[in-house]
Design an enzyme around this catalytic site. Structure first.
Site, PDB file in Angstrom:
ATOM      1  N   TYR A   1       0.844  -1.355  -0.089  1.00  0.00           N
ATOM      2  CA  TYR A   1      -0.140  -0.005  -0.008  1.00  0.00           C
ATOM      3  C   TYR A   1       0.879   1.231  -0.045  1.00  0.00           C
ATOM      4  O   TYR A   1       2.023   1.420   0.696  1.00  0.00           O
ATOM      5  CB  TYR A   1      -0.995   0.185   1.232  1.00  0.00           C
ATOM      6  CG  TYR A   1      -2.090   0.858   1.239  1.00  0.00           C
ATOM      7  CD1 TYR A   1      -3.022   0.691   0.369  1.00  0.00           C
ATOM      8  CD2 TYR A   1      -1.957   2.035   1.561  1.00  0.00           C
ATOM      9  CE1 TYR A   1      -4.223   1.518  -0.018  1.00  0.00           C
ATOM     10  CE2 TYR A   1      -3.287   2.859   1.715  1.00  0.00           C
ATOM     11  CZ  TYR A   1      -4.246   2.567   0.845  1.00  0.00           C
ATOM     12  OH  TYR A   1      -5.501   3.466   0.596  1.00  0.00           O
TER      13      TYR A   1
ATOM     14  N   LYS B   1     -12.874  -2.335   3.646  1.00  0.00           N
ATOM     15  CA  LYS B   1     -12.821  -3.351   2.364  1.00  0.00           C
ATOM     16  C   LYS B   1     -13.817  -4.488   2.859  1.00  0.00           C
ATOM     17  O   LYS B   1     -14.924  -4.357   3.161  1.00  0.00           O
ATOM     18  CB  LYS B   1     -11.549  -3.867   1.932  1.00  0.00           C
ATOM     19  CG  LYS B   1     -10.510  -2.527   1.798  1.00  0.00           C
ATOM     20  CD  LYS B   1     -10.671  -1.575   0.452  1.00  0.00           C
ATOM     21  CE  LYS B   1     -10.103  -0.282   0.811  1.00  0.00           C
ATOM     22  NZ  LYS B   1      -8.793  -0.368   0.627  1.00  0.00           N
TER      23      LYS B   1
HETATM   24  C1  LIG Z   1      -7.565   0.636   1.412  1.00  0.00           C
HETATM   25  C2  LIG Z   1      -6.543  -0.211   1.837  1.00  0.00           C
HETATM   26  C3  LIG Z   1      -5.606   0.158   2.752  1.00  0.00           C
HETATM   27  C4  LIG Z   1      -5.970   1.408   3.654  1.00  0.00           C
HETATM   28  O1  LIG Z   1      -7.094   1.500   4.228  1.00  0.00           O
HETATM   29  P1  LIG Z   1      -7.919   2.556   4.422  1.00  0.00           P
HETATM   30  O2  LIG Z   1      -9.119   1.850   5.821  1.00  0.00           O
HETATM   31  O3  LIG Z   1      -8.519   3.164   3.489  1.00  0.00           O
HETATM   32  O4  LIG Z   1      -7.110   3.694   5.502  1.00  0.00           O
HETATM   33  C5  LIG Z   1      -4.446  -0.558   3.207  1.00  0.00           C
HETATM   34  N1  LIG Z   1      -4.106  -1.445   2.675  1.00  0.00           N
HETATM   35  C6  LIG Z   1      -4.856  -2.174   1.535  1.00  0.00           C
HETATM   36  C7  LIG Z   1      -4.530  -3.407   0.726  1.00  0.00           C
HETATM   37  C8  LIG Z   1      -5.980  -1.554   1.216  1.00  0.00           C
HETATM   38  O5  LIG Z   1      -6.755  -2.024   0.050  1.00  0.00           O
END
Ligand SMILES: *Cc1c(COP(=O)(O)O)cnc(C)c1O
Length: 391
Positions: free
Chosen positions: A114, A211
């Site tokens: 990320y 997610k």
């Molecule tokens: C979205 C995401 C993040 C960050 O998470 P947030 O809740 O948006 O801060 C980190 N790692 C992965 C793989 C992601 O898809």
């Protein structure tokens, strides 16, 4: 033995930690309060002198029953001693990196982890002399060869969420453990239902609950799982001090979303895999990156460390002309354009990637297969792919 020990994840999700919701309510209440009250000075002083655990509750920045239940569930699903929920996935990532940072420390990360990992290291932690090496983690030697005497942390994201490359978690963790190097993995793609990194030797697991865990595109949240000692130290030094806590309402929403995680993932995986197999045969498509495809070059590793894949994957179109690719994504009707996957809605994202092994870069289309009817989705792709059929 705890009777919960023999229960499968989908059963634990429904029942673990939910012994007695009041009045027979099937769901655990939302404790939407900041403060917890005591009837006497004596009781209050006793509570506040016992701040190590979560209970008794004092103030929701330190602990809240709804957030606690979520933390216990995620920890149980990950097979971790403890979990701390955070305000966002990015807060979980920042907290584990800050915790490992010290002057002169060196970190190694998968190059497609990320984006905030690179940004925090190069823009913030570099000020205290922390350095970062990004590697193509598909070859485990690339990770191991990057280790130096001052390496403190190896950061994995397997599979990564643009090209879906895997890292050999067991080999990395056994090497790191012998040398006292901490290992962290972002397990957002898999959720604990499809990969349990702690069993593979990882020290700390981070999640974005925004997610799949939440699953309805209606909240932002994160989590960190690991040994109690590590989670307590990170809570004190990072989460409490920065106020990076998850609030009760998003925690309640994640608890609700979790109920259907198993069925959602099964649907995402089955539909996305059939669509990926169909795309592999399509004349407009050069290459499909889906970890569960039999043709995935890391098939054996997939089978040895994952229990399945979800609905997110990407493909490399033969046509590499930006304008035509924009036309392609814009002619999709059901696949909306957006970044945050893991909800119910299908997504298409046009992205340019420039990995170390191809610095010139190339275009990919990342698809998230949501919960709509699979045939409708395939027809939508079929009509749009006509725009980028090679002539
Ligand atoms: C979205 C995401 C993040 C960050 O998470 P947030 O809740 O948006 O801060 C980190 N790692 C992965 C793989 C992601 O898809």
């Amino acid at each position: 033995m705890n009777p919960n020990d023999t229960l499968a994840p989908c059963t634990l999700i429904q029942h673990f930690g939910e012994s007695a919701p009041p009045e027979g309510a099937p769901s655990f209440p939302l404790f939407q309060n900041s403060n917890f009250l005591y009837s006497s000075h004596g009781e209050f002083v006793e509570a506040i002198s016992n701040l190590s655990g979560h209970s008794p509750y004092i103030y929701s920045r330190i602990g809240n029953p709804t957030v606690d239940l979520l933390e216990q569930k995620i920890a149980r699903l990950e097979g971790a001693e403890a979990c701390r929920a955070t305000a966002a996935g990015i807060a979980a990532i920042t907290s584990v990196l800050m915790d490992a940072a010290e002057p002169g420390a060196h970190f190694i990360a998968e190059e497609f982890s990320y984006g905030s990992v690179r940004q925090l290291c190069t823009e913030v932690l570099s000020k205290m002399g922390v350095s970062l090496t990004l590697v193509d983690g598909r070859r485990v030697e690339n990770i191991l060869d990057a280790v130096r005497p001052e390496t403190r942390l190896i950061y994995l994201e397997s599979p990564s969420s643009l090209l879906f490359h895997l890292q050999d978690i067991r080999r990395v963790t056994s090497y790191a453990r012998e040398r006292g190097i901490r290992t962290v993995i972002d397990n957002t793609y898999c959720t604990p239902l499809l990969q349990r990194p702690i069993e593979l030797g990882v020290d700390l697991v981070v999640h974005s609950c925004s997610k799949y865990l939440g699953g309805h595109s209606d909240l932002i949240g994160g989590a960190i799982c690991g040994r109690r000692e590590d989670i307590d130290r990170i809570s004190r030094g990072q989460i409490h001090l920065w106020g990076n806590i998850m609030a009760p309402f998003p925690a309640w929403l994640v608890l609700r979303g979790l109920r259907t995680l198993g069925v959602r993932l099964r649907q995402h995986q089955e539909a996305s895999l059939r669509i990926a197999e169909w795309l592999e045969q399509h004349p407009a498509v050069e290459l499909v990156n889906h970890p569960a495809l039999p043709s995935h070059p890391q098939r054996e590793l997939f089978l040895s460390q994952m229990r399945g894949a979800g609905g997110l994957f990407s493909f490399v179109p033969k046509v590499q002309d930006e304008c035509r690719l924009i036309e392609f994504v814009d002619s999709l009707r059901l696949f909306r354009k957006g970044i945050s996957w893991g909800g119910f809605e299908s997504l298409a994202l046009l992205a340019r990637v420039a990995p170390s092994w191809n610095p010139e870069g190339f275009w990919i289309i990342r698809l998230f297969v949501g919960l709509e009817d699979e045939e409708d989705l395939q027809r939508d792709l079929e009509q749009a792919l006509e725009r980028i059929r090679p002539t």
